[in-house]
Design a protein around this motif. Structure first.
Motif, PDB file in Angstrom:
ATOM      1  N   LEU A  35      38.732  10.566  18.829  1.00  0.00           N
ATOM      2  CA  LEU A  35      38.808  11.286  17.550  1.00  0.00           C
ATOM      3  C   LEU A  35      38.049  10.543  16.457  1.00  0.00           C
ATOM      4  CD1 LEU A  35      42.493  12.585  17.502  1.00  0.00           C
ATOM      5  CD2 LEU A  35      40.396  13.946  17.577  1.00  0.00           C
ATOM      6  N   LEU A  36      38.165   9.220  16.422  1.00  0.00           N
ATOM      7  CA  LEU A  36      37.393   8.452  15.441  1.00  0.00           C
ATOM      8  C   LEU A  36      35.895   8.645  15.651  1.00  0.00           C
ATOM      9  CD1 LEU A  36      39.264   5.035  15.080  1.00  0.00           C
ATOM     10  CD2 LEU A  36      39.176   6.934  13.459  1.00  0.00           C
ATOM     11  N   LEU A  37      35.466   8.720  16.910  1.00  0.00           N
ATOM     12  CA  LEU A  37      34.049   8.957  17.192  1.00  0.00           C
ATOM     13  C   LEU A  37      33.638  10.364  16.767  1.00  0.00           C
ATOM     14  CD1 LEU A  37      33.707   7.205  20.661  1.00  0.00           C
ATOM     15  CD2 LEU A  37      32.884   6.392  18.450  1.00  0.00           C
ATOM     16  N   LEU A  38      34.512  11.337  16.976  1.00  0.00           N
ATOM     17  CA  LEU A  38      34.242  12.706  16.519  1.00  0.00           C
ATOM     18  C   LEU A  38      34.098  12.733  15.002  1.00  0.00           C
ATOM     19  CD1 LEU A  38      34.102  15.825  16.958  1.00  0.00           C
ATOM     20  CD2 LEU A  38      36.583  15.817  16.692  1.00  0.00           C
ATOM     21  N   TYR A  39      35.021  12.068  14.306  1.00  0.00           N
ATOM     22  CA  TYR A  39      34.952  12.015  12.847  1.00  0.00           C
ATOM     23  C   TYR A  39      33.676  11.310  12.397  1.00  0.00           C
ATOM     24  CZ  TYR A  39      39.915  13.227  13.214  1.00  0.00           C
ATOM     25  OH  TYR A  39      41.107  13.826  13.514  1.00  0.00           O
ATOM     26  N   ALA A  40      33.291  10.252  13.111  1.00  0.00           N
ATOM     27  CA  ALA A  40      32.048   9.554  12.779  1.00  0.00           C
ATOM     28  C   ALA A  40      30.862  10.507  12.904  1.00  0.00           C
ATOM     29  CB  ALA A  40      31.861   8.328  13.679  1.00  0.00           C
ATOM     30  N   GLY A  41      30.857  11.303  13.957  1.00  0.00           N
ATOM     31  CA  GLY A  41      29.790  12.286  14.130  1.00  0.00           C
ATOM     32  C   GLY A  41      29.761  13.302  12.998  1.00  0.00           C
ATOM     33  N   LEU A  42      30.923  13.753  12.583  1.00  0.00           N
ATOM     34  CA  LEU A  42      30.987  14.699  11.463  1.00  0.00           C
ATOM     35  C   LEU A  42      30.483  14.068  10.172  1.00  0.00           C
ATOM     36  CD1 LEU A  42      34.469  16.360  12.144  1.00  0.00           C
ATOM     37  CD2 LEU A  42      32.201  17.384  12.474  1.00  0.00           C
ATOM     38  N   LEU A  43      30.866  12.817   9.937  1.00  0.00           N
ATOM     39  CA  LEU A  43      30.403  12.116   8.739  1.00  0.00           C
ATOM     40  C   LEU A  43      28.896  11.890   8.784  1.00  0.00           C
ATOM     41  CD1 LEU A  43      33.249   9.482   8.310  1.00  0.00           C
ATOM     42  CD2 LEU A  43      32.803  11.448   6.830  1.00  0.00           C
ATOM     43  N   LEU A  44      28.374  11.527   9.951  1.00  0.00           N
ATOM     44  CA  LEU A  44      26.934  11.325  10.081  1.00  0.00           C
ATOM     45  C   LEU A  44      26.185  12.626   9.843  1.00  0.00           C
ATOM     46  CD1 LEU A  44      26.756   8.936  13.158  1.00  0.00           C
ATOM     47  CD2 LEU A  44      26.047   8.417  10.823  1.00  0.00           C
ATOM     48  N   ARG A  45      26.696  13.693  10.396  1.00  0.00           N
ATOM     49  CA  ARG A  45      26.062  15.005  10.196  1.00  0.00           C
ATOM     50  C   ARG A  45      26.094  15.405   8.728  1.00  0.00           C
ATOM     51  NH1 ARG A  45      28.610  20.185  12.688  1.00  0.00           N
ATOM     52  NH2 ARG A  45      28.947  20.785  10.543  1.00  0.00           N
ATOM     53  N   GLY A  46      27.225  15.152   8.070  1.00  0.00           N
ATOM     54  CA  GLY A  46      27.346  15.486   6.656  1.00  0.00           C
ATOM     55  C   GLY A  46      26.441  14.640   5.781  1.00  0.00           C
ATOM     56  N   SER A  47      26.271  13.368   6.130  1.00  0.00           N
ATOM     57  CA  SER A  47      25.407  12.510   5.317  1.00  0.00           C
ATOM     58  C   SER A  47      23.941  12.849   5.545  1.00  0.00           C
ATOM     59  CB  SER A  47      25.674  11.030   5.593  1.00  0.00           C
ATOM     60  OG  SER A  47      25.227  10.672   6.875  1.00  0.00           O
ATOM     61  N   ALA A  48      23.604  13.328   6.730  1.00  0.00           N
ATOM     62  CA  ALA A  48      22.218  13.711   7.005  1.00  0.00           C
ATOM     63  C   ALA A  48      21.885  15.042   6.350  1.00  0.00           C
ATOM     64  CB  ALA A  48      21.995  13.803   8.510  1.00  0.00           C
ATOM     65  N   ALA A  49      22.891  15.879   6.117  1.00  0.00           N
ATOM     66  CA  ALA A  49      22.664  17.195   5.524  1.00  0.00           C
ATOM     67  C   ALA A  49      22.280  17.100   4.058  1.00  0.00           C
ATOM     68  CB  ALA A  49      23.909  18.063   5.681  1.00  0.00           C
ATOM     69  N   ALA A  50      22.649  16.017   3.398  1.00  0.00           N
ATOM     70  CA  ALA A  50      22.336  15.857   1.978  1.00  0.00           C
ATOM     71  C   ALA A  50      21.470  14.617   1.803  1.00  0.00           C
ATOM     72  CB  ALA A  50      23.617  15.720   1.171  1.00  0.00           C
ATOM     73  N   PRO A  51      20.155  14.765   1.963  1.00  0.00           N
ATOM     74  CA  PRO A  51      19.282  13.591   1.846  1.00  0.00           C
ATOM     75  C   PRO A  51      19.328  12.993   0.451  1.00  0.00           C
ATOM     76  CG  PRO A  51      17.980  15.602   1.945  1.00  0.00           C
ATOM     77  CD  PRO A  51      19.417  15.988   2.183  1.00  0.00           C
ATOM     78  N   VAL A  52      19.051  11.698   0.389  1.00  0.00           N
ATOM     79  CA  VAL A  52      19.014  11.008  -0.893  1.00  0.00           C
ATOM     80  C   VAL A  52      17.989  11.700  -1.773  1.00  0.00           C
ATOM     81  CG1 VAL A  52      18.502   8.840  -2.044  1.00  0.00           C
ATOM     82  CG2 VAL A  52      19.727   8.844   0.134  1.00  0.00           C
TER      83      VAL A  52
END
Length: 153
Positions: free
Chosen positions: A118-135
């Protein structure tokens, strides 16, 4: 945002438990059969620092799109998952997974593997969310930590 707050609270609690039982952490980590001695101490320091750093960041800045903290969270989650998966696959008996140091001990079992997954799943969701909004995108943080709208004022 809610996921970051929950994960931030979880990681701060984990780090607090591990810090409170720091003398035991190298032994707890050595039970996984990959590190011992100075290596176990270094791993304990790295895990606690990572958990505390990204946990506090997630709580203080839950809307931040900074990627560093997400990568730190992912790294910590991967390390815990790898420790647990390899020890479980090898049939090692780990009396305390060490997630909260000596507090709330759990023996290594399939349930701990599910928690790590589950922590790995959440990490994937966070990574996807951070990639969706570029700096530089509207609402994202700039290098100075200011919202782009604030930086323009």
């Amino acid at each position: 945002m809610v996921l970051r707050i929950v994960l931030g609270a979880l990681f701060v609690a984990m780090a607090a438990g591990q810090l409170a039982s720091f003398r035991r952490m190298p032994g707890i980590l050595a039970a996984y059969g990959l590190v011992s001695g100075a290596g176990a101490t270094a791993l304990a320091v790295a895990l606690i620092a990572g958990e505390l750093g990204c946990g506090v960041w997630f709580l203080a800045r839950p809307r931040s799109r900074a990627r560093v903290q997400v990568w730190v969270f992912t790294g910590v989650a991967v390390v815990w998952a790898l420790l647990a998966a390899q020890a479980y696959a090898r049939g090692l008996t780990v009396a305390n997974c060490g997630c909260f140091g000596r507090y709330l001990p759990q023996r290594l079992s399939w349930f701990v593997l599910v928690q790590d997954a589950l922590l790995l799943l959440y990490a994937g969701l966070l990574l996807r969310g951070s990639a969706a909004a570029p700096v530089g995108a509207g609402g994202a943080d700039n290098r100075d930590g200011l919202r782009n709208e604030e930086a323009d004022v």
